[in-house]
Design an enzyme around this catalytic site. Structure first.
Site, PDB file in Angstrom:
ATOM      1  N   MET A 161      18.935  -3.853  75.489  1.00 12.49           N
ATOM      2  CA  MET A 161      17.720  -4.634  75.208  1.00 12.49           C
ATOM      3  C   MET A 161      18.056  -5.864  74.374  1.00 12.49           C
ATOM      4  O   MET A 161      17.515  -6.084  73.291  1.00 12.49           O
ATOM      5  CB  MET A 161      16.703  -3.723  74.496  1.00 12.49           C
ATOM      6  CG  MET A 161      15.278  -4.212  74.497  1.00 12.49           C
ATOM      7  SD  MET A 161      14.564  -4.289  76.153  1.00 12.49           S
ATOM      8  CE  MET A 161      12.809  -4.130  75.751  1.00 12.49           C
ATOM      9  N   GLY A 162      18.985  -6.669  74.889  1.00 14.30           N
ATOM     10  CA  GLY A 162      19.285  -7.960  74.246  1.00 14.30           C
ATOM     11  C   GLY A 162      18.353  -9.014  74.822  1.00 14.30           C
ATOM     12  O   GLY A 162      17.294  -8.701  75.354  1.00 14.30           O
ATOM     13  N   ARG A 163      18.787 -10.267  74.726  1.00 10.00           N
ATOM     14  CA  ARG A 163      17.935 -11.377  75.180  1.00 10.00           C
ATOM     15  C   ARG A 163      17.486 -11.207  76.627  1.00 10.00           C
ATOM     16  O   ARG A 163      16.311 -11.319  76.950  1.00 10.00           O
ATOM     17  CB  ARG A 163      18.710 -12.698  75.132  1.00 10.00           C
ATOM     18  CG  ARG A 163      18.927 -13.260  73.772  1.00 10.00           C
ATOM     19  CD  ARG A 163      19.473 -14.684  73.936  1.00 10.00           C
ATOM     20  NE  ARG A 163      20.045 -15.166  72.704  1.00 10.00           N
ATOM     21  CZ  ARG A 163      21.306 -14.933  72.326  1.00 10.00           C
ATOM     22  NH1 ARG A 163      22.110 -14.246  73.089  1.00 10.00           N
ATOM     23  NH2 ARG A 163      21.737 -15.410  71.178  1.00 10.00           N
ATOM     24  N   ILE A 164      18.479 -10.938  77.529  1.00  7.67           N
ATOM     25  CA  ILE A 164      18.133 -10.904  78.960  1.00  7.67           C
ATOM     26  C   ILE A 164      17.356  -9.624  79.286  1.00  7.67           C
ATOM     27  O   ILE A 164      16.409  -9.638  80.077  1.00  7.67           O
ATOM     28  CB  ILE A 164      19.404 -11.050  79.831  1.00  7.67           C
ATOM     29  CG1 ILE A 164      20.106 -12.378  79.504  1.00  7.67           C
ATOM     30  CG2 ILE A 164      19.061 -10.987  81.318  1.00  7.67           C
ATOM     31  CD1 ILE A 164      21.459 -12.583  80.188  1.00  7.67           C
ATOM     32  N   THR A 172      22.412  -7.093  87.116  1.00  7.63           N
ATOM     33  CA  THR A 172      22.666  -8.538  86.964  1.00  7.63           C
ATOM     34  C   THR A 172      23.629  -8.757  85.800  1.00  7.63           C
ATOM     35  O   THR A 172      23.759  -9.870  85.304  1.00  7.63           O
ATOM     36  CB  THR A 172      21.360  -9.311  86.674  1.00  7.63           C
ATOM     37  OG1 THR A 172      20.731  -8.721  85.531  1.00  7.63           O
ATOM     38  CG2 THR A 172      20.413  -9.287  87.847  1.00  7.63           C
ATOM     39  N   ARG A 179      27.336  -7.006  84.802  1.00  8.58           N
ATOM     40  CA  ARG A 179      28.706  -7.152  85.287  1.00  8.58           C
ATOM     41  C   ARG A 179      29.001  -6.015  86.245  1.00  8.58           C
ATOM     42  O   ARG A 179      28.545  -4.879  86.038  1.00  8.58           O
ATOM     43  CB  ARG A 179      29.708  -7.106  84.127  1.00  8.58           C
ATOM     44  CG  ARG A 179      29.860  -8.412  83.365  1.00  8.58           C
ATOM     45  CD  ARG A 179      30.509  -9.501  84.227  1.00  8.58           C
ATOM     46  NE  ARG A 179      30.658 -10.757  83.514  1.00  8.58           N
ATOM     47  CZ  ARG A 179      29.792 -11.777  83.546  1.00  8.58           C
ATOM     48  NH1 ARG A 179      28.687 -11.692  84.266  1.00  8.58           N
ATOM     49  NH2 ARG A 179      30.028 -12.883  82.871  1.00  8.58           N
ATOM     50  N   GLU A 228      34.570  -8.824  92.292  1.00  4.69           N
ATOM     51  CA  GLU A 228      33.998  -9.936  93.057  1.00  4.69           C
ATOM     52  C   GLU A 228      34.965 -11.116  93.096  1.00  4.69           C
ATOM     53  O   GLU A 228      35.761 -11.277  92.165  1.00  4.69           O
ATOM     54  CB  GLU A 228      32.636 -10.357  92.457  1.00  4.69           C
ATOM     55  CG  GLU A 228      32.687 -10.910  91.049  1.00  4.69           C
ATOM     56  CD  GLU A 228      31.287 -11.188  90.481  1.00  4.69           C
ATOM     57  OE1 GLU A 228      30.451 -10.269  90.453  1.00  4.69           O
ATOM     58  OE2 GLU A 228      31.065 -12.344  90.055  1.00  4.69           O
ATOM     59  N   HIS A 262      26.264 -13.418  92.810  1.00  4.20           N
ATOM     60  CA  HIS A 262      26.295 -13.788  91.381  1.00  4.20           C
ATOM     61  C   HIS A 262      25.505 -15.081  91.115  1.00  4.20           C
ATOM     62  O   HIS A 262      26.053 -16.074  90.630  1.00  4.20           O
ATOM     63  CB  HIS A 262      27.745 -13.928  90.894  1.00  4.20           C
ATOM     64  CG  HIS A 262      27.889 -13.730  89.413  1.00  4.20           C
ATOM     65  ND1 HIS A 262      28.996 -13.168  88.833  1.00  4.20           N
ATOM     66  CD2 HIS A 262      27.066 -14.037  88.372  1.00  4.20           C
ATOM     67  CE1 HIS A 262      28.851 -13.139  87.519  1.00  4.20           C
ATOM     68  NE2 HIS A 262      27.674 -13.664  87.214  1.00  4.20           N
TER      69      HIS A 262
HETATM   70  C1  DGY Z   1      27.524 -15.453  82.528  1.00  2.00           C
HETATM   71  O1  DGY Z   1      27.188 -16.468  81.920  1.00  2.00           O
HETATM   72  O2  DGY Z   1      28.191 -14.580  82.012  1.00  2.00           O
HETATM   73  C2  DGY Z   1      27.062 -15.321  83.912  1.00  2.00           C
HETATM   74  O3  DGY Z   1      27.420 -14.138  84.501  1.00  2.00           O
HETATM   75  C3  DGY Z   1      27.463 -16.487  84.752  1.00  2.00           C
HETATM   76  O4  DGY Z   1      26.309 -16.715  85.468  1.00  2.00           O
END
Ligand code: DGY
Length: 322
Positions: free
Chosen positions: A155-158, A239, A241, A270, A288
């Site tokens: 639960m960080g920024r993203i 989304t 890694r 990838e 990605h």
């Molecule tokens: C990041 O900034 O780490 C992303 O995966 C690149 O989009």
């Protein structure tokens, strides 16, 4: 004399222009990823290296002894492709670009949730193949997203930005796992509940969305055992890694319908994506694209420029990792 720097891939033109003005800059005109030999040589030939996620920088590409490069100004927030300990041991500074890709990465997480639940990829493939036989009440039935429960791992920024979109946009309940306690206004406003273990989140959520860093600490955090804890009707969204998920275990779970589907923007190894994964209709696969908007990529580049400029002016670095 201007510091001599190398940019390992092409960056947005507006940022390359600023770099060319401020520094003695070498660009990678062909945009092909540099190999280990070229990366190793860059430490001797440049004062700064500006790498990104496609550059694999394990300890073996860091030369022993004195090197010219004093800073790696990474284009991207994630830095698990760089051996941070190797940089630290050699006194090489590492910076990243947090904050500016939060919204766009969360947007992609929501795109994947919607696409996989509503079978958008499958539908598009069918239509483009000329195989759509027309509307009927039983055609390509998916899963409703609105009102379901989302489970956020990290639960960080993203993670928070994804949860916010899910809650306020799609009326979803939010549960989450985070190593440290999260108790802030933003999280309380969503009524988000922090659960003690990853398993608790996996067991409750209809959509599990991964937002933790990659690298050794989280490698295969989602493995066969944990996939088995998820509801059969649930979807996994990644989304973060690729290495956070045991890809072979995920393929098996998708093939056997152990979970309903997966929406993936990142892959272990990838850009190679196993054929077995590419064959699966219950997986939505993106190359990605999380941060891939004009606005965000320029902002990421400008953050790297700010870090580099501060470094060579002897000022405090805005986004120092090491
Ligand atoms: C990041 O900034 O780490 C992303 O995966 C690149 O989009």
């Amino acid at each position: 004399m201007k510091p001599r720097i190398i940019v390992t891939r092409r960056w947005p033109a507006a940022v390359e222009q600023v770099l060319a003005e401020r520094f003695d800059t070498t660009f990678n005109q062909g945009d092909a990823p540099l190999g280990p030999i070229e990366l190793k040589a860059a430490f001797q030939a440049f004062d700064a290296i500006l790498p990104t996620v496609s550059d694999h920088m394990p300890a073996s590409v860091f030369p022993d002894g004195d090197v010219r490069a004093r800073i790696l100004a990474n284009f991207g927030v994630g830095f698990s492709h760089i051996d941070i300990d190797a940089a630290r041991e050699r006194g090489i500074v590492v910076t990243n670009t947090p904050g500016v890709l939060t919204d766009c990465t969360a947007d992609i997480a929501l795109s994947l949730i919607l696409a996989v639940a509503r079978r958008a990829g499958e539908g598009e493939r069918q239509l483009r193949a000329g195989e759509w036989a027309g509307w009927c009440p039983t055609h390509m039935i998916g899963t409703k997203v609105t009102g379901k429960k989302i489970g956020i791992i990290g639960m960080g920024r993203i993670g928070k930005a994804t949860a916010k979109r899910a809650h306020f946009g799609f009326d979803m309940d939010v549960v989450f796992y985070n190593r440290s306690k999260v108790d802030d206004e933003e999280t309380r406003a969503m009524g988000a509940r922090q659960l003690p273990t990853i398993e608790d989140v996996l067991a409750e959520a209809d959509f599990v969305s991964l937002h933790c860093p990659g690298g050794a600490a989280n490698r295969h955090l989602i493995n066969a055992e944990r996939l088995a804890v998820m509801k059969r009707s649930a979807f996994l969204i990644n989304t973060a890694r690729g290495d956070v998920v045991d890809q072979a275990a995920l393929i098996e779970a998708l093939e056997n319908k152990r979970i309903a589907g997966a929406g993936l923007d990142v892959f272990d190894g990838e850009p190679n994506v196993p054929e077995a994964l590419r064959r699966l209709e219950n997986a939505v696969l993106l190359p990605h694209l999380g941060s891939a908007t004009e606005e965000t990529r320029v902002a990421m580049g400008m953050k790297a420029v700010d870090n580099l400029t501060a470094f060579f002016e002897g000022k405090e670095l805005p986004d120092r990792v090491v």
